[in-house]
Design an enzyme around this catalytic site. Structure first.
Site, PDB file in Angstrom:
ATOM      1  N   ASN A 128      -5.907   2.926 -12.831  1.00 35.27           N
ATOM      2  CA  ASN A 128      -4.906   1.950 -12.383  1.00 35.27           C
ATOM      3  C   ASN A 128      -3.509   2.555 -12.511  1.00 35.27           C
ATOM      4  O   ASN A 128      -3.269   3.387 -13.389  1.00 35.27           O
ATOM      5  CB  ASN A 128      -4.989   0.697 -13.263  1.00 35.27           C
TER       6      ASN A 128
ATOM      7  N   MET B 249      -4.004  -6.613  -7.328  1.00 36.69           N
ATOM      8  CA  MET B 249      -3.403  -7.642  -8.178  1.00 36.69           C
ATOM      9  C   MET B 249      -4.416  -8.617  -8.785  1.00 36.69           C
ATOM     10  O   MET B 249      -4.077  -9.751  -9.106  1.00 36.69           O
ATOM     11  CB  MET B 249      -2.351  -8.415  -7.375  1.00 36.69           C
TER      12      MET B 249
ATOM     13  N   GLY C  82       0.772  -1.237   0.000  1.00 34.67           N
ATOM     14  CA  GLY C  82       0.000   0.000   0.000  1.00 34.67           C
ATOM     15  C   GLY C  82       0.803   1.287   0.000  1.00 34.67           C
ATOM     16  O   GLY C  82       0.327   2.309   0.503  1.00 34.67           O
TER      17      GLY C  82
ATOM     18  N   HIS D  61       0.221   1.284 -13.377  1.00 36.07           N
ATOM     19  CA  HIS D  61       0.998   0.134 -13.871  1.00 36.07           C
ATOM     20  C   HIS D  61       2.477   0.526 -13.887  1.00 36.07           C
ATOM     21  O   HIS D  61       2.827   1.585 -14.421  1.00 36.07           O
ATOM     22  CB  HIS D  61       0.540  -0.273 -15.269  1.00 36.07           C
TER      23      HIS D  61
ATOM     24  N   ASN E 124       1.350   3.097  -2.605  1.00 30.14           N
ATOM     25  CA  ASN E 124       0.584   4.030  -3.440  1.00 30.14           C
ATOM     26  C   ASN E 124      -0.641   4.553  -2.697  1.00 30.14           C
ATOM     27  O   ASN E 124      -1.011   5.719  -2.838  1.00 30.14           O
ATOM     28  CB  ASN E 124       0.180   3.365  -4.762  1.00 30.14           C
TER      29      ASN E 124
ATOM     30  N   LEU F  29     -10.318  -7.299 -12.897  1.00 27.34           N
ATOM     31  CA  LEU F  29     -11.763  -7.214 -12.680  1.00 27.34           C
ATOM     32  C   LEU F  29     -12.517  -7.522 -13.967  1.00 27.34           C
ATOM     33  O   LEU F  29     -12.116  -7.091 -15.057  1.00 27.34           O
ATOM     34  CB  LEU F  29     -12.136  -5.817 -12.168  1.00 27.34           C
TER      35      LEU F  29
END
Ligand code: GAR
Length: 207
Positions: free
Chosen positions: A108, A91, A12, A110, A14, A94
């Site tokens: 998101n 991770m 976590g 990446h 981010n 969806l």
């Protein structure tokens, strides 16, 4: 004020960058109202609790497939009245039941320069291992909208770092997080919350 729901699966950092950005006023027009984890016991949940942000755990391992898991996530997002969903080290891919209902409302991060080193199987340290194995001289991170294909939605922001000769995946990961992810993810979230991201022809533009 937009309700920001952050989805996590691990340490976590981010999420922490988002929490810190909200506290320091970098994120305007939005508030982190819930953190949802796909795993029990991850440190991201502690970070949320330390900042009094409500948490939910929807363990991926309790669901037999991606569709049933995504339906459970969708129900939680609806209950939380999410205006923006941020995948911050989440991770799990969806299913379309989530990505179509929340089109251009899921962001998101990446850890590579899309379209390099992305798509199914490229997550976490694997991305940096692949970049080093290829021998690229520049890598970075991409903040993008999430659609029905892995890492294929409209790009919002990208930032780069140099790859050094003696880099390990861990060292490169850390350089990309510090210099790109932790700065650009809060920036993109703030832009979204201020309605400053425009979509034209399936591409995202900052206005
Ligand atoms: C980050 O580097 C993020 O970009 C990456 O996992 C790390 C999570 O770190 N995400 C992916 O690979 C998603 N495909 P964090 O839990 O400390 O934020």
């Amino acid at each position: 004020m937009k309700n920001i729901v952050v989805l996590v699966s691990g340490g976590g950092t981010n999420l922490q960058a988002l929490i810190d950005a909200e506290k320091s006023g970098i994120i305007q027009g939005g508030k982190i109202t819930c953190v949802i984890s796909s795993k029990e016991g991850v440190y991201a949940l502690e970070r949320a609790k330390n900042s009094n942000i409500p948490t939910r755990v929807i363990p991926r391992k309790e669901y037999s497939d991606s569709v049933s898991y995504s339906k459970a996530v969708l129900a939680a997002l609806d209950e939380e009245k999410a205006d923006l969903i941020v995948l911050a080290g989440f991770m799990t891919i969806l299913d379309e039941c989530v990505t179509s209902k929340y089109a251009y409302k899921i962001i998101n991060v990446h850890p590579a320069l899309i379209p390099s080193f992305c798509g199914e199987g490229y997550y976490g340290l694997k991305v940096h291992e692949a970049a080093l194995a290829y021998g690229v001289k520049v890598s970075g991170a991409t903040i993008h909208f999430v659609n029905e294909k892995a890492d294929a939605g409209a790009i919002i922001l990208q930032g780069t770092v140099d790859v050094e000769k003696d880099d390990t995946p861990e060292i490169l990961q850390r350089r990309i997080m510090e210099n790109v992810e932790w700065k650009l993810l809060p920036k993109a979230v703030s832009l979204f919350c201020q309605d400053r991201i425009e979509i034209a022809d399936g591409k995202a533009y900052v206005i």
